[in-house]
Design an enzyme around this catalytic site. Sequence first.
Site, mmCIF file in Angstrom:
data_model
loop_
_atom_site.group_PDB
_atom_site.id
_atom_site.type_symbol
_atom_site.label_atom_id
_atom_site.label_comp_id
_atom_site.label_asym_id
_atom_site.label_seq_id
_atom_site.Cartn_x
_atom_site.Cartn_y
_atom_site.Cartn_z
ATOM 1 N N GLY A 139 -4.971 -6.577 5.362
ATOM 2 C CA GLY A 139 -6.203 -5.811 5.393
ATOM 3 C C GLY A 139 -7.341 -6.390 6.202
ATOM 4 O O GLY A 139 -8.080 -5.662 6.871
ATOM 5 N N THR B 260 -1.125 0.237 6.487
ATOM 6 C CA THR B 260 -0.617 -0.737 5.533
ATOM 7 C C THR B 260 -0.422 -2.062 6.255
ATOM 8 O O THR B 260 0.125 -2.103 7.352
ATOM 9 C CB THR B 260 0.719 -0.289 4.901
ATOM 10 O OG1 THR B 260 1.258 -1.363 4.117
ATOM 11 C CG2 THR B 260 1.736 0.108 5.959
ATOM 12 N N THR C 118 0.851 -1.179 0.000
ATOM 13 C CA THR C 118 0.000 0.000 0.000
ATOM 14 C C THR C 118 0.887 1.229 0.000
ATOM 15 O O THR C 118 2.045 1.147 0.376
ATOM 16 C CB THR C 118 -0.858 0.055 1.296
ATOM 17 O OG1 THR C 118 -1.309 -1.241 1.629
ATOM 18 C CG2 THR C 118 -2.050 0.974 1.154
#
Length: 340
Positions: free
Chosen positions: A260, A257, A206
């Site tokens: 998830g 980051t 990310t």
Amino acid sequence: MSRFILAFCSFIICLSCKNETKSIEALTTKEPTFAIVIHGGAGTILKKNMTPEKEALYKAKLEEAIKVGYQILKNGGSSLDAVQKTINVLEDSPLFNAGKGAVFTNAGTNEHDASIMDGKTLNAGASAGTKTVKNPIDLARAIMEHSPHVMLSGEGAEQFATEQGLHIVDSSYFYTENRFNSLKKVKASEQVAFYDDEIKDSKFGTVGCAALDKNGNLAAGTSTGGMTNKRWGRIGDSPIIGAGTYANNNTCAISCTGWGEFFIRSVVAHDISALMEYKGLSIEEAAKEVIQNKVPALGGDGGIIGVDKHGNIAMEFNTAGMYRATMNANGDLYIGIYGN
């Protein structure tokens, strides 16, 4: 004699008042503070696996990106502009899992998620699963400012992007050999019993930015290509307000980051803000509690970057490394890759 003493006292009092006025003016005219912090993803980032040339490339791109946002803030620009333009630089680089460098899905496509939030108004915008929008963070901001919605996905989000005049590209623009080879490697691991750091980190990747501008407004944004080999339209934390991105002028701005699924379940970005607001923790204390205790307790890992309303910065991660950089109002630059 008494008149002289009275006149002298009056002079001293007047001088004192002038000095006090000057002191007050000096305090009130003090240059407002500002700060910016970015990340380019967390994971098993070890110095032994990094060539000097590759390390130099990452550091150069992190420096380029953060200086774009820093200049905007220094010139009195908004934290939203700083966040967006900084992330644009990272999205345009094949080094990071966002925009041009996005990883591949199981179907061999690139799908992007992004979000942005304004700490002043608590307005937010997000997009998920787009395949042709060159800079997903631009779409997230357009959704925030030019639609009644917070999140749009897939074809609808792309249609909105086209209507907004955003840069649309052919899906082939996002192809990079390195990312495609990673997909093949992860797929092979499903058939053969072998494991390495690249496969372990297939769930990571990310870019993000958090900023405080001279007007005291906070903003945060996050952009990602998601998880290598993802399927079924999987969406991680990056486009979810409160999980991957959060900004509130009362507390802080956060971009996350990591893995998830665990950041969604932990509502990481908002949790840090809540710990600050309700328990009075500093941004460093709140970030440490969430990233070092709460997320690992569920089995997740990753990191965050954030800045509070006073310009204090946090960069907390429980992985081997996290690409990161900061700049403050004095222009002090810090760039980090590995763990301390």
